[in-house]
Design an enzyme around this catalytic site. Sequence first.
Site, PDB file in Angstrom:
ATOM      1  N   CYS B 171       0.805  -1.219   0.000  1.00 16.87           N
ATOM      2  CA  CYS B 171       0.000   0.000   0.000  1.00 16.87           C
ATOM      3  C   CYS B 171       0.839   1.271   0.000  1.00 16.87           C
ATOM      4  O   CYS B 171       0.293   2.372  -0.050  1.00 16.87           O
ATOM      5  CB  CYS B 171      -0.954  -0.022   1.181  1.00 16.87           C
ATOM      6  SG  CYS B 171      -1.960  -1.520   1.145  1.00 16.87           S
ATOM      7  N   HIS B 311      -2.290   8.285   6.146  1.00 22.06           N
ATOM      8  CA  HIS B 311      -2.495   6.938   5.603  1.00 22.06           C
ATOM      9  C   HIS B 311      -3.847   6.407   6.096  1.00 22.06           C
ATOM     10  O   HIS B 311      -4.648   5.951   5.311  1.00 22.06           O
ATOM     11  CB  HIS B 311      -1.352   6.013   6.022  1.00 22.06           C
ATOM     12  CG  HIS B 311      -1.458   4.646   5.411  1.00 22.06           C
ATOM     13  ND1 HIS B 311      -1.429   4.451   4.059  1.00 22.06           N
ATOM     14  CD2 HIS B 311      -1.620   3.408   5.962  1.00 22.06           C
ATOM     15  CE1 HIS B 311      -1.552   3.156   3.788  1.00 22.06           C
ATOM     16  NE2 HIS B 311      -1.682   2.500   4.926  1.00 22.06           N
ATOM     17  N   GLU B 322       0.059   5.773  13.499  1.00 23.09           N
ATOM     18  CA  GLU B 322       0.470   6.914  12.655  1.00 23.09           C
ATOM     19  C   GLU B 322       0.450   8.216  13.458  1.00 23.09           C
ATOM     20  O   GLU B 322       1.363   9.031  13.362  1.00 23.09           O
ATOM     21  CB  GLU B 322      -0.477   7.014  11.446  1.00 23.09           C
ATOM     22  CG  GLU B 322      -0.124   8.135  10.482  1.00 23.09           C
ATOM     23  CD  GLU B 322      -1.044   8.175   9.255  1.00 23.09           C
ATOM     24  OE1 GLU B 322      -2.094   7.482   9.270  1.00 23.09           O
ATOM     25  OE2 GLU B 322      -0.720   8.898   8.303  1.00 23.09           O
ATOM     26  N   LYS B 343      -9.398   8.398   2.785  1.00 24.79           N
ATOM     27  CA  LYS B 343      -9.877   7.024   2.572  1.00 24.79           C
ATOM     28  C   LYS B 343     -11.285   6.843   3.128  1.00 24.79           C
ATOM     29  O   LYS B 343     -11.975   5.890   2.775  1.00 24.79           O
ATOM     30  CB  LYS B 343      -8.926   6.005   3.211  1.00 24.79           C
ATOM     31  CG  LYS B 343      -7.589   5.879   2.466  1.00 24.79           C
ATOM     32  CD  LYS B 343      -6.728   4.778   3.057  1.00 24.79           C
ATOM     33  CE  LYS B 343      -5.394   4.647   2.328  1.00 24.79           C
ATOM     34  NZ  LYS B 343      -4.409   5.662   2.751  1.00 24.79           N
ATOM     35  N   HIS B 348      -9.717   2.354   0.400  1.00 22.49           N
ATOM     36  CA  HIS B 348      -8.265   2.196   0.363  1.00 22.49           C
ATOM     37  C   HIS B 348      -7.870   1.589  -0.984  1.00 22.49           C
ATOM     38  O   HIS B 348      -8.225   0.447  -1.277  1.00 22.49           O
ATOM     39  CB  HIS B 348      -7.834   1.299   1.532  1.00 22.49           C
ATOM     40  CG  HIS B 348      -6.353   1.155   1.669  1.00 22.49           C
ATOM     41  ND1 HIS B 348      -5.459   1.865   0.923  1.00 22.49           N
ATOM     42  CD2 HIS B 348      -5.617   0.365   2.500  1.00 22.49           C
ATOM     43  CE1 HIS B 348      -4.227   1.520   1.278  1.00 22.49           C
ATOM     44  NE2 HIS B 348      -4.292   0.615   2.218  1.00 22.49           N
ATOM     45  N   PHE B 409       1.997  -3.229   3.864  1.00 24.85           N
ATOM     46  CA  PHE B 409       2.337  -4.547   4.401  1.00 24.85           C
ATOM     47  C   PHE B 409       3.793  -4.841   4.050  1.00 24.85           C
ATOM     48  O   PHE B 409       4.223  -4.623   2.912  1.00 24.85           O
ATOM     49  CB  PHE B 409       1.465  -5.637   3.764  1.00 24.85           C
ATOM     50  CG  PHE B 409       0.074  -5.739   4.337  1.00 24.85           C
ATOM     51  CD1 PHE B 409      -0.308  -5.038   5.460  1.00 24.85           C
ATOM     52  CD2 PHE B 409      -0.861  -6.572   3.724  1.00 24.85           C
ATOM     53  CE1 PHE B 409      -1.595  -5.154   5.983  1.00 24.85           C
ATOM     54  CE2 PHE B 409      -2.152  -6.692   4.227  1.00 24.85           C
ATOM     55  CZ  PHE B 409      -2.521  -5.981   5.358  1.00 24.85           C
TER      56      PHE B 409
END
Lengths: 80, 422
Positions: B171, B311, B322, B343, B348, B409
């Site tokens: 991502c 994010h 975050e 998002k 996403h 990831f």
Amino acid sequence: MATKDEVLSGLAEIVNEIAGIPAEDVELDKSFTDDLDVDSLSMVEVVVAAEERFGVKIPDDEVKNLKTVGDAVDFILANS
Amino acid sequence: MTNDSRTVVVTGIGAFTPLGGDAASTWEGLVNGRSGVRLLEEEWATDIPVRIAARTAVEPGDVIPKHQTRRLDRSAQFALIAAREAWADAGFETAATAPGSTVDPDRLGAVVASGIGGVTTLLDQYDVLKEKGVRSVSPHTVPMLMPNSPAANVGLEIGARAGVHTPVSACASGAEAIGYAIEMIRTGRADVVVAGGTEAAIHPLPIVAFSNMMAMSKNNEHPQAASRPYDKARDGFVLGEGAGVIVLESAAHAAARGAKVYCEAVGQGLSSDAHHIAQPEPTGAGIARALTHLFESTDLDKAEVVHLNAHATSTPQGDVAEIKALRKELGDHVDHIAISATKSMTGHLLGGAGGIETVATVLALHHRQAPPTLNVDDLDPEVDADIVTGEARKLPEGRIAALNNSFGFGGHNVVLAFRTTD
């Protein structure tokens, strides 16, 4: 058994679908690669679609000989 | 900002997203708090645990002719549409290889990434193999499914000969692509680079696989409330699809051709967690290191940063990590940063997220407006920061900067920084 005109118009539909070339531009003396924007990958698609449509088997070795639409029409007529 | 060849600016933007078929309609959706999340109506979605996603607002087949879509994976279709918009927006009328081009093809690059590549092509063609046999598998399958296909197709379209690249980091891929592009210009390899991210993974297999990781929201009853970053009731991300692409250019090259400049692309901060293959590092230490890298490697001043496109995927752990990282690296400066989690509207987009969120960040600076975050009904008390909720918020006048965070990831952390030119 299909006539020459029927095979030509059938191939024209296939080329239109795969390469986006207007069907009326698909003429017997046209080269697949030079005139009709059919590259080697798309030619495989044209061959498979033609086999299904006309009930012929076009061997891999034969594909390189099908340079023009007329070559393909003649092969299909001779082998179907 | 100086107009030298090592300073990088943004001169074009393009987007194809769940909110619109171009950057303008996407921005309109973002500032007005429009959700692009819908219930999936495909038959395959009836029996799986997650039945919601954010499809693109426009079908790419309505934009690209059929003879082209049949040889392009959906992710490459998105990228090509967004890249064409960005290219035209930057004022380029032809491919660099065409006569009369204002950019040297040998000095033009393309860096476009996706997280999973042509996954739907791969799975669909496997179905064709099983159901119809060997002869029916498309000869375009390999060039469609390879993850570099969107970059390669964009490169072919614009005539890029300085290099075509595809960094893959789940991502974070889209953001990493843009960071890579900034470095291509800064290190003198290129004058112009088209860069962004794309993703098209709305298919039962990726959805079930993510769902089995407990990563996705299962709020099928209320699709538009499912993506809720920072809210106490958040239960995972909602999958979106689409692409965002920008044109990056050396300030010298842009000035020489009189191009309009959206903002400066200041640079990137990178790090990796070395923690877990799929879990975020809970203290945010890795993200904080990416921020440290950003501020150490650029002339960006912490006080200039007034906006963050976070994010924030709406997962329980990630959203908080975050914010902790921001506090760790920026301290009290966090209090003057208006944070938007877009998002909440787009879902996403995995590798596409860095692309569309960079477009959103650039437009936030351009319009001096931070988009709202939807569905923050009950703010998680661990979120110690200023989240823009409700309506879009005005950003200050003068020279301001904004960040765009993307994490993937594997523990990849990418922070991109943009700054107004005055």
